[in-house]
Design a protein around this motif. Structure first.
Motif, PDB file in Angstrom:
ATOM      1  N   VAL A 234      57.525  19.175  56.357  1.00 53.35           N
ATOM      2  CA  VAL A 234      57.367  19.433  54.929  1.00 53.35           C
ATOM      3  C   VAL A 234      57.230  20.927  54.674  1.00 53.35           C
ATOM      4  CG1 VAL A 234      56.388  17.182  54.452  1.00 53.35           C
ATOM      5  CG2 VAL A 234      54.835  19.078  54.961  1.00 53.35           C
ATOM      6  N   ALA A 235      57.829  21.370  53.585  1.00 55.01           N
ATOM      7  CA  ALA A 235      57.823  22.787  53.211  1.00 55.01           C
ATOM      8  C   ALA A 235      58.032  22.882  51.710  1.00 55.01           C
ATOM      9  CB  ALA A 235      58.930  23.539  53.956  1.00 55.01           C
ATOM     10  N   TRP A 236      57.824  24.101  51.175  1.00 54.81           N
ATOM     11  CA  TRP A 236      58.175  24.337  49.780  1.00 54.81           C
ATOM     12  C   TRP A 236      58.636  25.773  49.593  1.00 54.81           C
ATOM     13  CZ3 TRP A 236      52.806  22.050  48.686  1.00 54.81           C
ATOM     14  CH2 TRP A 236      51.789  22.931  49.033  1.00 54.81           C
ATOM     15  N   VAL A 237      59.373  25.974  48.523  1.00 57.49           N
ATOM     16  CA  VAL A 237      59.932  27.286  48.192  1.00 57.49           C
ATOM     17  C   VAL A 237      59.406  27.679  46.822  1.00 57.49           C
ATOM     18  CG1 VAL A 237      62.032  28.634  47.849  1.00 57.49           C
ATOM     19  CG2 VAL A 237      62.024  26.727  49.482  1.00 57.49           C
ATOM     20  N   HIS A 238      58.813  28.874  46.741  1.00 57.41           N
ATOM     21  CA  HIS A 238      58.300  29.378  45.459  1.00 57.41           C
ATOM     22  C   HIS A 238      59.220  30.461  44.927  1.00 57.41           C
ATOM     23  CE1 HIS A 238      54.506  27.201  45.351  1.00 57.41           C
ATOM     24  NE2 HIS A 238      54.505  27.323  46.663  1.00 57.41           N
ATOM     25  N   VAL A 239      59.486  30.389  43.625  1.00 55.27           N
ATOM     26  CA  VAL A 239      60.449  31.293  43.000  1.00 55.27           C
ATOM     27  C   VAL A 239      59.827  31.933  41.768  1.00 55.27           C
ATOM     28  CG1 VAL A 239      62.770  31.519  42.034  1.00 55.27           C
ATOM     29  CG2 VAL A 239      62.308  29.741  43.753  1.00 55.27           C
ATOM     30  N   ARG A 240      59.982  33.249  41.679  1.00 57.93           N
ATOM     31  CA  ARG A 240      59.671  33.999  40.451  1.00 57.93           C
ATOM     32  C   ARG A 240      61.009  34.384  39.835  1.00 57.93           C
ATOM     33  NH1 ARG A 240      54.429  36.858  40.625  1.00 57.93           N
ATOM     34  NH2 ARG A 240      55.496  38.624  39.670  1.00 57.93           N
ATOM     35  N   LYS A 241      61.224  34.033  38.579  1.00 61.46           N
ATOM     36  CA  LYS A 241      62.573  34.020  38.024  1.00 61.46           C
ATOM     37  C   LYS A 241      63.050  35.309  37.370  1.00 61.46           C
ATOM     38  CE  LYS A 241      60.963  31.883  33.697  1.00 61.46           C
ATOM     39  NZ  LYS A 241      61.042  30.680  32.857  1.00 61.46           N
ATOM     40  N   SER A 242      62.275  36.377  37.437  1.00 60.51           N
ATOM     41  CA  SER A 242      62.709  37.589  36.740  1.00 60.51           C
ATOM     42  C   SER A 242      63.949  38.215  37.378  1.00 60.51           C
ATOM     43  CB  SER A 242      61.564  38.609  36.697  1.00 60.51           C
ATOM     44  OG  SER A 242      61.139  38.941  38.004  1.00 60.51           O
ATOM     45  N   ARG A 243      64.139  38.041  38.697  1.00 59.22           N
ATOM     46  CA  ARG A 243      65.280  38.672  39.373  1.00 59.22           C
ATOM     47  C   ARG A 243      66.224  37.670  40.031  1.00 59.22           C
ATOM     48  NH1 ARG A 243      60.792  41.601  40.108  1.00 59.22           N
ATOM     49  NH2 ARG A 243      60.832  43.768  39.378  1.00 59.22           N
ATOM     50  N   VAL A 244      65.826  36.414  40.105  1.00 58.63           N
ATOM     51  CA  VAL A 244      66.682  35.394  40.718  1.00 58.63           C
ATOM     52  C   VAL A 244      66.720  34.176  39.800  1.00 58.63           C
ATOM     53  CG1 VAL A 244      66.166  36.184  43.059  1.00 58.63           C
ATOM     54  CG2 VAL A 244      64.798  34.367  42.048  1.00 58.63           C
ATOM     55  N   THR A 245      67.629  33.262  40.080  1.00 58.58           N
ATOM     56  CA  THR A 245      67.799  32.069  39.249  1.00 58.58           C
ATOM     57  C   THR A 245      67.304  30.847  40.018  1.00 58.58           C
ATOM     58  OG1 THR A 245      69.752  33.061  38.234  1.00 58.58           O
ATOM     59  CG2 THR A 245      69.438  30.687  37.927  1.00 58.58           C
TER      60      THR A 245
END
Length: 492
Positions: free
Chosen positions: A238-249
């Motif tokens: 199990v894993a997860w990916v965290h995204v901050r959307k100011s520079r990526v989609t």
């Protein structure tokens, strides 16, 4: 019970389904454990009851709108990310998706330090080109080290204005627990108008205690990948990916992740992710404080005769759950490993440089005391040969593992698509490697696809094979995959 289920949306809905179900007329074929083989059934207990499929009310990982979306949102609140994506295919899939979802075909990824083989697979998925770290990994540098801020500034300056770079990639912490100054590095990267991806697979627990480094989401990284199962109470994979959307989609990363994920994700694994996010928010800080107190004697000890021990280096620089004991050679490391195993304590790995132990949040004072006793006896036995220790013995893999001066003849996607053949170690000099050659642990290739095999790399492989190291990509008969002769070579 109701309060706990309220914090775990997936488990809540699974519980509702179990209570409603009289008899399953759906997959999986074990029918909630009714026809599981007896031995396995005994070990799994009641777990098969919630090993279900995408029934009404259980949501769908590939189009999450209900309990899975709610659970992932709760995980995002802990880290402060805009989006959290659940992975039932490990952080390897998360890393591949991060690269494939951020970088466009033909662009480059600037790697700041050595990286896991999954990142190479991400390059293949994206059709991207690697820019490997060179210049600051001298003979005294550890394998899998973290870069210093001045080194990052230098390499970014060298590539300033290069329009083909799609992302910068950092591995922090390392397998041994060394953490980079992610916040300062992210600021430098963002000044160049670039996003930064952080492989924080071994640091999902960061930020839970003042003595731990802050996690990379809090330090401004754009995409952060966590192996939940490595240090948090989660099932393997199990894993997860965290995204901050100011520079990526986020949607592009989600699409890339789902391209790498089964259409029948395990609800046991999803339930494990759900429970892990609740544990983080409700129990994580208290558990981290307890582990810190239990492990404090281990970091406070000053045992005589220590040979280059890797002590905890102070606040916010290392993971206090990990302990790396340097040895004088592979034989010494294996002696310590064997002594620990005889006491029922199984370390993470032993290699030519030392032995890594990951104590985790369930550590007890009895475990620490036993470890200290075994370590003291081992050090006493090793002391007479300590003067034979040389830096060269420990660091013989560093020049290759640090990717210094690698010559590439073909880019990742071209190598993957090229015809390949197998040849012996004695006949492979001058050929182009077709698959990564990866010692486990730590899972970081020492030879990359597209790399021209020279005398140094061949000698390294022969040494690894002779000492019995597990090496993926090198067959038992000593052959390895190379690009077939006549395949068109392209400069990467």
């Amino acid at each position: 019970m109701q309060k706990v289920l309220g914090e775990t949306p997936i488990l809540r809905q699974l519980t509702v389904q179990v209570q409603r179900s009289r008899f399953p007329l759906h997959v999986p074929g074990h029918q909630q454990g009714r026809v599981l083989p007896g031995v396995l059934s005994t070990w799994l207990g009641s777990a098969p009851l919630i090993d279900l499929t995408e029934l009404p009310g259980l949501d769908n990982l590939h189009d999450a709108k209900e309990c899975i979306a709610e659970s992932a949102a709760l995980a995002a609140t802990h880290y402060g990310s805009d989006t959290c994506l659940y992975s039932v295919n490990g952080s390897s899939a998360g890393v591949m998706a991060a690269i494939a979802g951020v970088v466009r075909e033909g662009q480059s990824v600037l790697f700041l330090n050595p990286f896991h083989v999954s990142a190479w697979r991400g390059l293949v998925q994206a059709g991207a080109i690697p820019i490997l770290p060179t210049g600051w990994f001298g003979p005294s540098a550890e394998r899998l080290g973290v870069p210093k801020l001045e080194d990052v500034a230098q390499v970014l300056q060298a590539h300033r204005g290069s329009g083909d770079i799609g992302a910068v990639y950092l591995t922090s912490p390392t397998y041994r627990g060394d953490a980079a100054d992610v916040g300062a590095i992210a600021s430098l990267v963002h000044e160049q108008g670039l996003p930064i991806i952080v492989d924080e697979a071994h640091g999902a627990h960061f930020g839970l205690h003042r003595a731990l480094p802050p996690h990379s989401v809090a330090q401004g990284a754009d995409v952060v990948v966590h192996s939940v199962h490595k240090t948090l109470p989660g099932l393997t994979q199990v894993a997860w990916v965290h995204v901050r959307k100011s520079r990526v989609t986020p949607e592009r990363i989600a699409d890339a992740l789902y391209n790498l994920t089964t259409t029948s994700p395990s609800y046991l694994l999803l339930a494990s992710l759900d429970a892990a996010q609740a544990w983080l928010r409700l129990e994580g800080e208290a558990a981290a404080q307890h582990a810190y107190e239990v492990l404090r004697p281990l970091w406070n000890d000053e045992l005589p005769g220590r040979v280059g021990a890797n002590h905890y280096c102070g606040r916010n620089t290392r993971d206090f759950l990990r302990r790396f004991e340097r040895g004088t050679a592979l034989s010494a490391s294996r002696r310590l490993q064997k002594q620990l195993e005889q006491a029922g304590l199984f370390p993470e790995y032993a290699d030519a440089e030392g032995v890594l132990s990951i104590f985790g949040f369930g550590v007890t004072p009895a475990v620490v005391s036993s470890y200290q006793d075994i370590l003291a006896r081992w050090l006493a036995a090793e002391a007479p040969v300590a003067e034979l220790f040389t830096q060269r013995e420990h660091m013989r893999l560093s020049p290759v593992a640090a990717h210094a001066a690698i010559r590439f003849a073909m880019p990742p996607r071209a190598v993957w698509l090229a015809e390949r053949e197998y040849t012996s170690l004695t006949a492979c000099k001058g050929r182009i490697a077709a698959l990564p050659i990866t010692p486990y642990p730590p899972g970081v290739p020492v030879i990359w696809p597209g790399q021209v095999l020279d005398e140094e790399t061949v000698d390294l492989l022969q040494t690894l094979r002779a000492e019995g190291t597990e090496v993926h990509g090198l067959k038992a008969d000593g052959t390895l995959a190379v690009v077939a002769e006549g395949a068109p070579a392209e400069r990467g």
